[in-house]
Scaffold this active site. Structure first.
Site, short mmCIF file in Angstrom:
data_model
loop_
_atom_site.label_atom_id
_atom_site.label_comp_id
_atom_site.label_asym_id
_atom_site.label_seq_id
_atom_site.Cartn_x
_atom_site.Cartn_y
_atom_site.Cartn_z
N ASN A 149 0.80 -1.22 0.00
CA ASN A 149 0.00 0.00 0.00
C ASN A 149 0.84 1.28 0.00
O ASN A 149 0.30 2.38 0.16
CB ASN A 149 -0.94 0.02 1.21
CG ASN A 149 -1.82 -1.21 1.28
OD1 ASN A 149 -1.65 -2.04 2.17
ND2 ASN A 149 -2.72 -1.36 0.33
N ILE A 153 1.02 6.85 0.08
CA ILE A 153 0.31 5.87 0.90
C ILE A 153 -1.14 5.75 0.44
O ILE A 153 -1.82 6.77 0.26
CB ILE A 153 0.33 6.29 2.39
CG1 ILE A 153 1.77 6.57 2.84
CG2 ILE A 153 -0.30 5.23 3.27
CD1 ILE A 153 1.87 7.37 4.11
N CYS A 154 -1.58 4.54 0.27
CA CYS A 154 -2.98 4.29 -0.07
C CYS A 154 -3.75 4.01 1.22
O CYS A 154 -3.69 2.91 1.78
CB CYS A 154 -3.10 3.11 -1.04
SG CYS A 154 -4.78 2.83 -1.62
N LEU A 155 -4.44 5.04 1.71
CA LEU A 155 -5.19 4.95 2.96
C LEU A 155 -6.41 5.84 2.84
O LEU A 155 -6.30 7.01 2.47
CB LEU A 155 -4.29 5.38 4.13
CG LEU A 155 -4.84 5.20 5.54
CD1 LEU A 155 -5.04 3.73 5.87
CD2 LEU A 155 -3.90 5.84 6.55
#
Length: 204
Positions: free
Chosen positions: A78, A85-87
């Site tokens: 992620n 950041i993939c959040l």
């Protein structure tokens, strides 16, 4: 103005009650730029690593989420090679879940959790996500190697630049001492050379 007052309170909270394994501070005098460090979680491939992050706080914060990226390379499905950041809480609705009641402390805590519990179904790195899903042991070994290479800090180096104004009277004394010290060192080297040549011969 709201951003400044909000950040001041948040930084005080982070200093007095930091989340476990997390530290955060203002980057020099930049009101819109912070730095953070996250310790790799126990029993994870990032254990023992110290990961640095950059936090850019937008003008409309807290109505817009902070922009956060890893400065330390990390092997994670992620988090891409640029540190992005993939959040979900780092994005605005409808695609994301950011809301003004959240703060930097909760975001960093979520990132810390994401490090220990990757989400392979919403990856930034498809190949690492596939490895995490179908070859977990290989993923763990690669993540540990990256941590060892990029995030292990065996020696802490701290440099201080200190400027001291020396009074004129001391400068004169220092100028007098330096030639004497140089002369003494030269004499010592001469004696040592003679002693090594012949143990019974002495130079005066």
């Amino acid at each position: 103005m709201q951003r400044v007052s909000r950040l001041k309170k948040e930084l005080q909270l982070l200093a007095n009650q930091p989340p476990p394994g997390i530290s955060c501070w203002q980057n020099c005098d930049q009101t819109d730029e912070l730095r953070a460090q996250i310790m790799g979680g126990a029993n994870s491939p990032y254990e023992g690593g110290i990961f640095n992050l950059e936090i850019i706080v937008p003008e409309r914060y807290p109505f817009e989420p902070p922009k956060i990226r890893f400065l330390t390379p990390i092997y994670h499905p992620n988090i891409d090679t640029a540190g992005r950041i993939c959040l979900d809480i780092l994005k605005l609705p409808p695609k994301g879940a950011w809301r003004p009641s959240l703060n930097i402390s909760t975001v960093l805590t979520s990132i810390h959790l994401l490090m220990s519990e990757p989400n392979p179904d919403d990856p930034l790195m498809a190949d690492i996500s596939s490895e995490f899903k179908y070859n977990r042991q290989s993923f763990l070994e690669n993540a540990k190697q990256w941590t060892l290479k990029h995030a292990k800090q065996t020696k802490a180096k701290v440099c201080f630049n200190i400027c001291i104004e020396v009074p004129e009277c001391l400068k004169e004394n220092l100028n007098q001492v330096e030639p004497d010290v140089t002369k003494d060192r030269a004499a010592a080297r001469k004696r040592s050379a003679c002693d090594s040549e012949n143990g019974k011969k002495f130079c005066l």
